[in-house]
Design a protein around this motif. Structure first.
Motif, short mmCIF file in Angstrom:
data_model
loop_
_atom_site.label_atom_id
_atom_site.label_comp_id
_atom_site.label_asym_id
_atom_site.label_seq_id
_atom_site.Cartn_x
_atom_site.Cartn_y
_atom_site.Cartn_z
N GLY A 35 0.81 -1.07 0.08
CA GLY A 35 -0.01 0.06 -0.01
C GLY A 35 1.04 1.32 -0.01
O GLY A 35 2.17 1.22 -0.07
N SER A 36 0.36 2.33 -0.13
CA SER A 36 1.07 3.63 0.14
C SER A 36 1.77 3.83 1.21
O SER A 36 2.78 4.58 1.30
CB SER A 36 0.16 4.93 -0.37
N THR A 37 1.13 3.46 2.46
CA THR A 37 1.61 3.56 3.83
C THR A 37 2.15 2.33 4.42
O THR A 37 3.23 2.19 4.96
CB THR A 37 0.71 4.30 4.82
N THR A 38 1.51 1.20 4.19
CA THR A 38 1.75 0.05 4.92
C THR A 38 1.62 -1.35 3.94
O THR A 38 0.94 -0.96 3.14
CB THR A 38 1.01 -0.37 6.28
N THR A 39 2.53 -2.36 4.20
CA THR A 39 2.68 -3.32 3.34
C THR A 39 2.19 -4.61 4.37
O THR A 39 2.42 -4.68 5.43
CB THR A 39 3.90 -3.68 2.99
N ILE A 81 -5.84 12.25 7.49
CA ILE A 81 -5.81 12.25 9.25
C ILE A 81 -4.51 12.89 9.65
O ILE A 81 -4.38 13.78 10.09
CB ILE A 81 -6.36 11.07 9.78
N GLN A 82 -3.49 11.97 9.18
CA GLN A 82 -2.32 11.96 9.62
C GLN A 82 -1.36 13.19 9.07
O GLN A 82 -0.86 13.93 9.79
CB GLN A 82 -1.31 10.90 9.10
N GLY A 83 -1.66 13.92 7.83
CA GLY A 83 -1.12 14.89 7.50
C GLY A 83 -1.67 16.23 7.99
O GLY A 83 -0.99 16.87 8.54
#
Ligand SMILES: Nc1ncnc2c1ncn2[C@@H]1O[C@H](COP(=O)(O)OP(=O)(O)OP(=O)(O)O)[C@@H](O)[C@H]1O
Ligand SMILES: [Mg+2]
Length: 278
Positions: A8-12, A138-140
Protein backbone atom coordinates in the motif's frame (compact mmCIF):
# COMPACT_ATOMS: atom_id res chain seq x y z
CA UNK A 1 0.31 -22.23 -0.04
CA UNK A 2 0.04 -18.85 -1.75
CA UNK A 3 1.43 -15.65 -0.26
CA UNK A 4 -0.59 -12.48 -1.01
CA UNK A 5 1.26 -9.19 -0.58
CA UNK A 6 -0.32 -5.73 -0.70
CA UNK A 7 2.23 -2.93 -1.00
CA UNK A 8 0.00 0.00 0.00
CA UNK A 9 1.01 3.64 -0.04
CA UNK A 10 1.68 3.58 3.71
CA UNK A 11 1.75 -0.02 4.93
CA UNK A 12 2.57 -3.39 3.40
CA UNK A 13 0.44 -6.36 4.36
CA UNK A 14 1.15 -10.06 3.69
CA UNK A 15 -1.07 -13.09 4.23
CA UNK A 16 -0.76 -16.82 3.63
CA UNK A 17 -3.66 -18.49 1.86
CA UNK A 18 -3.85 -22.20 2.49
CA UNK A 19 -6.14 -25.07 1.61
CA UNK A 20 -7.65 -25.88 -1.72
CA UNK A 21 -11.06 -27.07 -2.76
CA UNK A 22 -13.86 -25.34 -4.59
CA UNK A 23 -12.83 -21.74 -5.15
CA UNK A 24 -12.45 -19.30 -2.30
CA UNK A 25 -14.76 -21.36 -0.09
CA UNK A 26 -12.09 -23.96 0.65
CA UNK A 27 -9.37 -21.47 1.43
CA UNK A 28 -8.21 -20.24 4.79
CA UNK A 29 -6.14 -17.22 5.72
CA UNK A 30 -3.67 -18.58 8.21
CA UNK A 31 -1.06 -15.93 8.77
CA UNK A 32 -1.05 -12.15 8.55
CA UNK A 33 1.69 -9.59 8.94
CA UNK A 34 1.94 -5.83 8.52
CA UNK A 35 5.00 -3.61 8.03
CA UNK A 36 5.57 -0.02 6.99
CA UNK A 37 5.90 0.52 3.26
CA UNK A 38 9.17 2.25 2.56
CA UNK A 39 10.46 1.45 -0.90
CA UNK A 40 8.48 -1.22 -2.71
CA UNK A 41 11.18 -3.89 -3.03
CA UNK A 42 12.33 -3.57 0.60
CA UNK A 43 8.82 -3.77 1.99
CA UNK A 44 7.70 -6.65 -0.23
CA UNK A 45 10.79 -8.76 0.46
CA UNK A 46 10.73 -7.70 4.12
CA UNK A 47 7.08 -8.66 4.55
CA UNK A 48 7.71 -11.95 2.78
CA UNK A 49 10.79 -12.68 4.88
CA UNK A 50 9.00 -11.86 8.12
CA UNK A 51 6.15 -14.16 7.14
CA UNK A 52 8.56 -17.04 6.38
CA UNK A 53 10.80 -16.65 9.43
CA UNK A 54 8.13 -15.98 12.06
CA UNK A 55 6.02 -18.92 10.95
CA UNK A 56 8.73 -21.44 10.06
CA UNK A 57 7.37 -21.77 6.51
CA UNK A 58 9.46 -23.74 4.01
CA UNK A 59 10.11 -22.00 0.69
CA UNK A 60 9.22 -25.24 -1.13
CA UNK A 61 5.68 -25.08 0.32
CA UNK A 62 4.99 -21.80 -1.48
CA UNK A 63 3.33 -22.27 -4.87
CA UNK A 64 3.36 -18.61 -5.81
CA UNK A 65 3.44 -15.02 -4.58
CA UNK A 66 0.64 -12.66 -5.67
CA UNK A 67 1.41 -8.96 -5.36
CA UNK A 68 -0.86 -5.93 -5.49
CA UNK A 69 -1.10 -2.36 -4.19
CA UNK A 70 0.36 0.96 -5.30
CA UNK A 71 3.97 -0.22 -4.89
CA UNK A 72 3.54 -3.43 -6.90
CA UNK A 73 4.16 -1.58 -10.16
CA UNK A 74 7.76 -1.08 -9.07
CA UNK A 75 8.54 -4.79 -8.78
CA UNK A 76 9.91 -6.83 -11.68
CA UNK A 77 10.28 -10.58 -12.06
CA UNK A 78 10.04 -13.37 -9.51
CA UNK A 79 10.94 -12.96 -5.84
CA UNK A 80 13.44 -15.52 -4.56
CA UNK A 81 12.82 -17.76 -7.58
CA UNK A 82 9.17 -18.30 -6.61
CA UNK A 83 6.61 -17.60 -9.38
CA UNK A 84 5.43 -14.03 -8.66
CA UNK A 85 2.42 -12.45 -10.34
CA UNK A 86 0.72 -9.06 -10.08
CA UNK A 87 -2.95 -8.53 -9.33
CA UNK A 88 -4.91 -5.38 -10.15
CA UNK A 89 -5.62 -3.61 -6.83
CA UNK A 90 -9.33 -3.01 -7.53
CA UNK A 91 -9.78 -6.70 -8.36
CA UNK A 92 -7.91 -7.65 -5.18
CA UNK A 93 -10.12 -5.44 -2.98
CA UNK A 94 -13.24 -6.87 -4.66
CA UNK A 95 -12.19 -10.50 -4.27
CA UNK A 96 -10.94 -10.00 -0.70
CA UNK A 97 -14.07 -8.06 0.28
CA UNK A 98 -16.42 -10.74 -1.08
CA UNK A 99 -14.41 -13.44 0.73
CA UNK A 100 -14.62 -11.58 4.05
CA UNK A 101 -18.27 -10.58 3.67
CA UNK A 102 -19.15 -14.14 2.65
CA UNK A 103 -21.30 -12.96 -0.23
CA UNK A 104 -21.16 -11.23 -3.61
CA UNK A 105 -22.99 -8.22 -5.02
CA UNK A 106 -21.57 -5.80 -2.47
CA UNK A 107 -20.25 -2.27 -2.26
CA UNK A 108 -16.82 -2.08 -0.61
CA UNK A 109 -15.31 1.16 0.67
CA UNK A 110 -11.59 0.66 1.26
CA UNK A 111 -10.22 3.30 3.65
CA UNK A 112 -6.45 3.28 3.28
CA UNK A 113 -4.20 6.26 2.82
CA UNK A 114 -6.88 7.35 0.34
CA UNK A 115 -10.30 5.84 -0.25
CA UNK A 116 -11.59 3.62 -3.08
CA UNK A 117 -15.19 2.48 -3.59
CA UNK A 118 -15.82 -0.76 -5.44
CA UNK A 119 -18.85 -2.64 -6.71
CA UNK A 120 -18.00 -6.35 -6.42
CA UNK A 121 -20.02 -9.09 -8.08
CA UNK A 122 -18.93 -12.62 -8.90
CA UNK A 123 -18.62 -11.83 -12.60
CA UNK A 124 -17.51 -8.19 -12.50
CA UNK A 125 -15.57 -5.96 -10.13
CA UNK A 126 -15.91 -2.26 -10.93
CA UNK A 127 -14.15 0.77 -9.48
CA UNK A 128 -16.95 3.27 -8.87
CA UNK A 129 -14.61 6.03 -7.74
CA UNK A 130 -13.30 7.32 -4.47
CA UNK A 131 -11.63 10.22 -2.76
CA UNK A 132 -8.21 11.37 -1.71
CA UNK A 133 -9.74 11.83 1.73
CA UNK A 134 -8.58 8.89 3.87
CA UNK A 135 -6.16 7.85 6.60
CA UNK A 136 -3.38 9.92 5.02
CA UNK A 137 -5.55 13.02 5.36
CA UNK A 138 -5.93 12.42 9.10
CA UNK A 139 -2.18 12.01 9.61
CA UNK A 140 -1.21 14.85 7.28
CA UNK A 141 -3.50 17.39 8.90
CA UNK A 142 -2.51 16.17 12.36
CA UNK A 143 1.14 16.86 11.59
CA UNK A 144 0.52 20.58 11.23
CA UNK A 145 -2.55 21.10 13.41
CA UNK A 146 -2.03 18.80 16.40
CA UNK A 147 0.79 18.15 18.86
CA UNK A 148 1.02 14.55 17.57
CA UNK A 149 0.65 12.70 14.28
CA UNK A 150 0.78 9.24 15.92
CA UNK A 151 -2.52 7.52 15.32
CA UNK A 152 -3.04 6.52 18.92
CA UNK A 153 -2.32 10.09 20.05
CA UNK A 154 -4.75 11.58 17.52
CA UNK A 155 -7.47 9.17 18.65
CA UNK A 156 -6.81 9.89 22.31
CA UNK A 157 -7.17 13.62 21.70
CA UNK A 158 -10.25 13.22 19.51
CA UNK A 159 -11.93 11.09 22.19
CA UNK A 160 -12.00 14.17 24.43
CA UNK A 161 -13.01 16.62 21.69
CA UNK A 162 -16.07 18.82 21.36
CA UNK A 163 -17.20 19.08 17.74
CA UNK A 164 -19.29 22.15 18.54
CA UNK A 165 -16.03 24.14 18.88
CA UNK A 166 -14.97 23.58 15.26
CA UNK A 167 -17.88 22.49 13.09
CA UNK A 168 -20.69 24.82 12.09
CA UNK A 169 -23.83 22.85 12.88
CA UNK A 170 -27.29 23.35 11.49
CA UNK A 171 -28.46 24.45 14.95
CA UNK A 172 -25.93 27.30 14.80
CA UNK A 173 -27.56 28.80 11.75
CA UNK A 174 -31.22 27.82 11.87
CA UNK A 175 -33.95 27.17 14.40
CA UNK A 176 -34.55 23.53 13.45
CA UNK A 177 -32.99 20.98 11.13
CA UNK A 178 -33.49 20.84 7.41
CA UNK A 179 -35.22 18.01 5.53
CA UNK A 180 -33.88 14.75 7.05
CA UNK A 181 -31.02 16.43 8.97
CA UNK A 182 -31.37 17.39 12.61
CA UNK A 183 -29.81 20.40 14.34
CA UNK A 184 -26.65 18.47 15.33
CA UNK A 185 -25.73 17.67 11.72
CA UNK A 186 -22.66 19.42 10.35
CA UNK A 187 -23.45 22.30 8.02
CA UNK A 188 -19.76 23.08 7.43
CA UNK A 189 -16.73 21.08 8.63
CA UNK A 190 -14.42 23.50 10.45
CA UNK A 191 -16.83 26.27 9.43
CA UNK A 192 -17.06 27.57 13.00
CA UNK A 193 -13.55 27.18 14.45
CA UNK A 194 -13.95 29.17 17.65
CA UNK A 195 -10.88 30.84 19.14
CA UNK A 196 -11.41 28.58 22.14
CA UNK A 197 -11.00 25.39 20.02
CA UNK A 198 -8.40 23.08 21.59
CA UNK A 199 -6.29 20.34 19.98
CA UNK A 200 -8.84 17.79 21.21
CA UNK A 201 -11.64 19.57 19.31
CA UNK A 202 -9.56 19.91 16.14
CA UNK A 203 -8.62 16.21 16.29
CA UNK A 204 -12.29 15.26 16.50
CA UNK A 205 -13.06 17.71 13.69
CA UNK A 206 -10.52 15.97 11.44
CA UNK A 207 -11.86 12.46 12.17
CA UNK A 208 -15.44 13.65 11.68
CA UNK A 209 -14.70 15.36 8.37
CA UNK A 210 -12.86 12.37 6.94
CA UNK A 211 -15.49 9.80 7.95
CA UNK A 212 -18.41 12.04 6.98
CA UNK A 213 -17.00 12.47 3.47
CA UNK A 214 -16.29 8.76 3.15
CA UNK A 215 -19.69 7.86 4.61
CA UNK A 216 -21.74 10.08 2.34
CA UNK A 217 -19.77 9.01 -0.77
CA UNK A 218 -20.43 5.39 0.24
CA UNK A 219 -24.14 6.13 0.63
CA UNK A 220 -24.34 7.56 -2.89
CA UNK A 221 -22.40 4.58 -4.27
CA UNK A 222 -24.73 2.13 -2.48
CA UNK A 223 -27.81 3.93 -3.75
CA UNK A 224 -26.49 3.93 -7.30
CA UNK A 225 -26.41 0.13 -7.04
CA UNK A 226 -29.70 -0.16 -5.11
CA UNK A 227 -28.17 -1.66 -2.00
CA UNK A 228 -28.48 -0.56 1.61
CA UNK A 229 -25.17 -1.93 2.95
CA UNK A 230 -21.51 -1.06 2.55
CA UNK A 231 -18.50 -3.16 3.62
CA UNK A 232 -15.71 -1.04 5.14
CA UNK A 233 -12.14 -2.33 4.67
CA UNK A 234 -8.58 -1.02 4.97
CA UNK A 235 -6.81 0.18 8.11
CA UNK A 236 -9.45 2.89 8.44
CA UNK A 237 -12.05 0.20 9.17
CA UNK A 238 -10.72 -0.16 12.70
CA UNK A 239 -11.47 3.27 14.12
CA UNK A 240 -14.04 3.56 16.94
CA UNK A 241 -14.70 7.28 16.42
CA UNK A 242 -14.88 6.82 12.66
CA UNK A 243 -17.42 4.04 13.20
CA UNK A 244 -19.45 6.37 15.39
CA UNK A 245 -19.54 8.95 12.58
CA UNK A 246 -20.63 6.24 10.12
CA UNK A 247 -23.39 5.15 12.53
CA UNK A 248 -24.66 8.74 12.50
CA UNK A 249 -24.63 8.60 8.69
CA UNK A 250 -26.73 5.42 8.92
CA UNK A 251 -29.22 7.32 11.08
CA UNK A 252 -29.54 10.02 8.45
CA UNK A 253 -29.33 8.01 5.23
CA UNK A 254 -30.42 4.48 6.21
CA UNK A 255 -27.41 2.77 4.68
CA UNK A 256 -25.69 0.27 7.02
CA UNK A 257 -21.93 -0.19 7.36
CA UNK A 258 -20.33 -3.56 7.99
CA UNK A 259 -16.81 -4.14 9.38
CA UNK A 260 -15.29 -7.53 8.55
CA UNK A 261 -12.65 -9.06 10.80
CA UNK A 262 -9.08 -8.44 9.58
CA UNK A 263 -10.28 -5.64 7.31
CA UNK A 264 -6.76 -4.22 7.12
CA UNK A 265 -5.80 -7.34 5.12
CA UNK A 266 -8.65 -7.37 2.59
CA UNK A 267 -6.49 -6.31 -0.37
CA UNK A 268 -3.67 -8.78 0.47
CA UNK A 269 -6.24 -11.58 0.92
CA UNK A 270 -7.82 -10.75 -2.44
CA UNK A 271 -4.41 -10.92 -4.09
CA UNK A 272 -3.69 -14.28 -2.45
CA UNK A 273 -7.04 -15.67 -3.61
CA UNK A 274 -6.59 -14.45 -7.20
CA UNK A 275 -5.68 -16.94 -9.87
CA UNK A 276 -2.59 -16.18 -11.92
CA UNK A 277 -3.47 -15.10 -15.45
CA UNK A 278 -2.30 -17.58 -18.03
N1 LIG B 1 -7.21 3.33 13.30
C1 LIG B 1 -7.08 3.99 12.16
N2 LIG B 1 -8.12 4.70 11.65
C2 LIG B 1 -8.02 5.38 10.49
N3 LIG B 1 -6.90 5.39 9.77
C3 LIG B 1 -5.84 4.71 10.24
C4 LIG B 1 -5.86 3.97 11.44
N4 LIG B 1 -4.64 3.41 11.63
C5 LIG B 1 -3.91 3.79 10.59
N5 LIG B 1 -4.61 4.59 9.77
C6 LIG B 1 -4.21 5.21 8.52
O1 LIG B 1 -4.41 4.23 7.54
C7 LIG B 1 -3.53 4.45 6.46
C8 LIG B 1 -2.95 3.13 6.06
O2 LIG B 1 -4.03 2.24 5.81
P1 LIG B 1 -3.87 1.04 4.79
O3 LIG B 1 -2.70 0.21 5.20
O4 LIG B 1 -5.16 0.38 4.63
O5 LIG B 1 -3.49 1.90 3.50
P2 LIG B 1 -2.51 1.59 2.33
O6 LIG B 1 -2.88 0.27 1.75
O7 LIG B 1 -1.09 1.77 2.77
O8 LIG B 1 -2.92 2.79 1.35
P3 LIG B 1 -3.73 2.80 0.00
O9 LIG B 1 -4.61 1.58 -0.04
O10 LIG B 1 -4.52 4.07 0.00
O11 LIG B 1 -2.66 2.76 -1.05
C9 LIG B 1 -2.49 5.44 6.93
O12 LIG B 1 -2.74 6.67 6.27
C10 LIG B 1 -2.77 5.60 8.41
O13 LIG B 1 -2.63 6.94 8.77
MG1 LIG C 1 -4.50 -0.33 0.59
Amino acid sequence: MVIGIDIGSTTTKAVSVEGTGGGAAGRRIIRKIKTRADDAVTSATGAFGKMIVENGIRMTDIERIMITGAGSSKLRGDLFGIPTRKVDEIQAIGIGGMFQAGREGIIITNIGTGTAIIDARRDSIVHLGGSGVGGGTIQGLAKKLLPTSEFSGIMELAGRGDLGQVDLRLEDIMAAGISFLNGEATASNFGKMLDSARSEDIALGIISMVYQVIGVLSVFAARSRSTGRVIITGNGSDNPLGKKVLTEITGMYHVEFEYPEDAAYTTAIGAGLSLPEV
